[in-house]
Design an enzyme around this catalytic site. Structure first.
Site, PDB file in Angstrom:
ATOM      1  N   SER A 140       0.863  -1.244  -0.015  1.00  0.00           N
ATOM      2  CA  SER A 140      -0.057  -0.070  -0.036  1.00  0.00           C
ATOM      3  C   SER A 140       0.764   1.286   0.043  1.00  0.00           C
ATOM      4  O   SER A 140       2.070   1.076   0.357  1.00  0.00           O
ATOM      5  CB  SER A 140      -0.727   0.140   1.438  1.00  0.00           C
ATOM      6  OG  SER A 140      -1.481   1.285   1.368  1.00  0.00           O
ATOM      7  N   TYR A 153      -1.199  -0.335  10.503  1.00  0.00           N
ATOM      8  CA  TYR A 153      -1.732  -0.875   9.047  1.00  0.00           C
ATOM      9  C   TYR A 153      -0.469  -0.364   8.522  1.00  0.00           C
ATOM     10  O   TYR A 153       0.039  -1.307   7.734  1.00  0.00           O
ATOM     11  CB  TYR A 153      -2.971  -0.246   8.727  1.00  0.00           C
ATOM     12  CG  TYR A 153      -3.194  -0.445   7.264  1.00  0.00           C
ATOM     13  CD1 TYR A 153      -3.501  -1.907   6.901  1.00  0.00           C
ATOM     14  CD2 TYR A 153      -3.150   0.321   6.414  1.00  0.00           C
ATOM     15  CE1 TYR A 153      -3.978  -2.059   5.532  1.00  0.00           C
ATOM     16  CE2 TYR A 153      -3.240   0.250   4.992  1.00  0.00           C
ATOM     17  CZ  TYR A 153      -3.603  -1.033   4.451  1.00  0.00           C
ATOM     18  OH  TYR A 153      -3.711  -1.391   3.334  1.00  0.00           O
TER      19      TYR A 153
END
Ligand code: NDP
Ligand code: 8X3
Length: 253
Positions: A140, A153
């Site tokens: 990501s 995350y």
């Protein structure tokens, strides 16, 4: 030409499901995994008339289950040419100091431990496939760019990025390629999961702009896996044209 087979984790939604459709369109055989069996069955029904499809209910956090599913792959699905390590999630979008420890553990267990469980189990078949085989990991932008509420995350995706690059080093000479796909904002069930089912918050995030679609990202996943065998895309960062970076934050009196 022999048919190639792709193994996809998190095939029940978002990028994983769109990737299943994209690979099927190109004639690849599919091993589709995820926890929601009814969605796997729907996908098998949709794509099974076009290409061979094997489905397996799998929680990637369970290393024994991963090893069992790989060991029990039917003969026609044993030779895996591409692994799409897509299963993952974000939780707890609030500041680190306001989160539950259990949510941090869930992210690490899924995005880090789950991803290495599946990779470790499939390395032998990928290496047997050799030149042109691929591991496509879903990292990501959060793995490289810090932002509030990203805490564990983003850190888990930084692991995915470095693990991908390190795997490249060890797999040199085997022909197996490794890519870290690093998307920015994409509209899937991701925000619904991150907010624990807050449909309004999810809709608000994507409202009035043009996020990436699941199909946009699946196209990139398919692209890196279907390039000629001498080409390895190491990292592929993709953002919507309507998303960019903000400036540094400053605490003032
Ligand atoms: P979705 O929520 O739409 O899909 C996530 C998928 O992961 C589902 O199929 C879910 O299946 C699966 N999954 C979650 N936990 C587990 C588990 N423990 N075991 C097996 N499967 C699991 O999100 P996206 O498609 O957007 O996300 C896919 C990947 O892309 C994730 O790794 C995410 O971090 C990453 N990503 C997403 C971005 C975005 O903005 N959407 C941007 C950058 C990266 P099931 O619940 O059935 O098990
Ligand atoms: C998901 C993209 O921008 O929410 O990985 O971190 S973002």
């Amino acid at each position: 030409m022999t048919r190639k087979t792709v193994f996809i984790t998190g095939a029940t939604s978002g990028f994983g499901r769109a990737s299943a459709r994209r690979f099927a369109e190109a004639g690849w055989g599919l091993v589709l995994t995820g926890r929601r069996v009814e969605r796997l069955q729907e996908l098998q029904k949709e794509l099974g008339s076009k290409v061979p499809v094997h489905i397996a209910t799998l929680d990637v956090r369970d290393a024994q289950a991963v090893a069992r599913i790989v060991a029990e792959l039917p003969d026609d699905f044993r030779d895996i040419h591409c692994l799409v390590n897509n299963a993952g999630l974000a939780l707890a979008p609030q500041a680190a100091q306001q989160t539950e420890l259990a949510d941090w553990h869930t992210m690490i267990d899924t995005n880090v431990t789950g991803l290495v469980n599946v990779t470790h189990s499939l390395l032998p078949t990928l290496i047997r496939s050799g030149a042109g085989a691929s591991i496509v990991n879903l990292g990501s932008v959060a793995g490289a760019w810090p932002y509030p509420g990203s805490h564990v995350y983003g850190a888990s995706k930084a692991f995915v990025r470095q693990f991908s690059l390190n795997l490249r080093c060890d797999l040199l000479g085997t022909g197996v390629r490794v890519t870290d796909i690093e998307p920015g904002m994409a509209e899937t069930e991701f925000t619904l999961v991150r907010t624990k089912g807050d449909q309004a918050a999810s809709a608000a995030l994507y409202q009035g702009t043009t996020p990436l679609s699941a199909e946009d990202v699946a196209e990139q996943i398919f692209y890196v896996a279907s390039l000629p065998p001498q080409i390895n895309i190491n990292r592929l960062e993709i953002m919507p044209t309507r998303q960019a970076w903000a400036g540094f934050a400053v605490d003032r009196d």
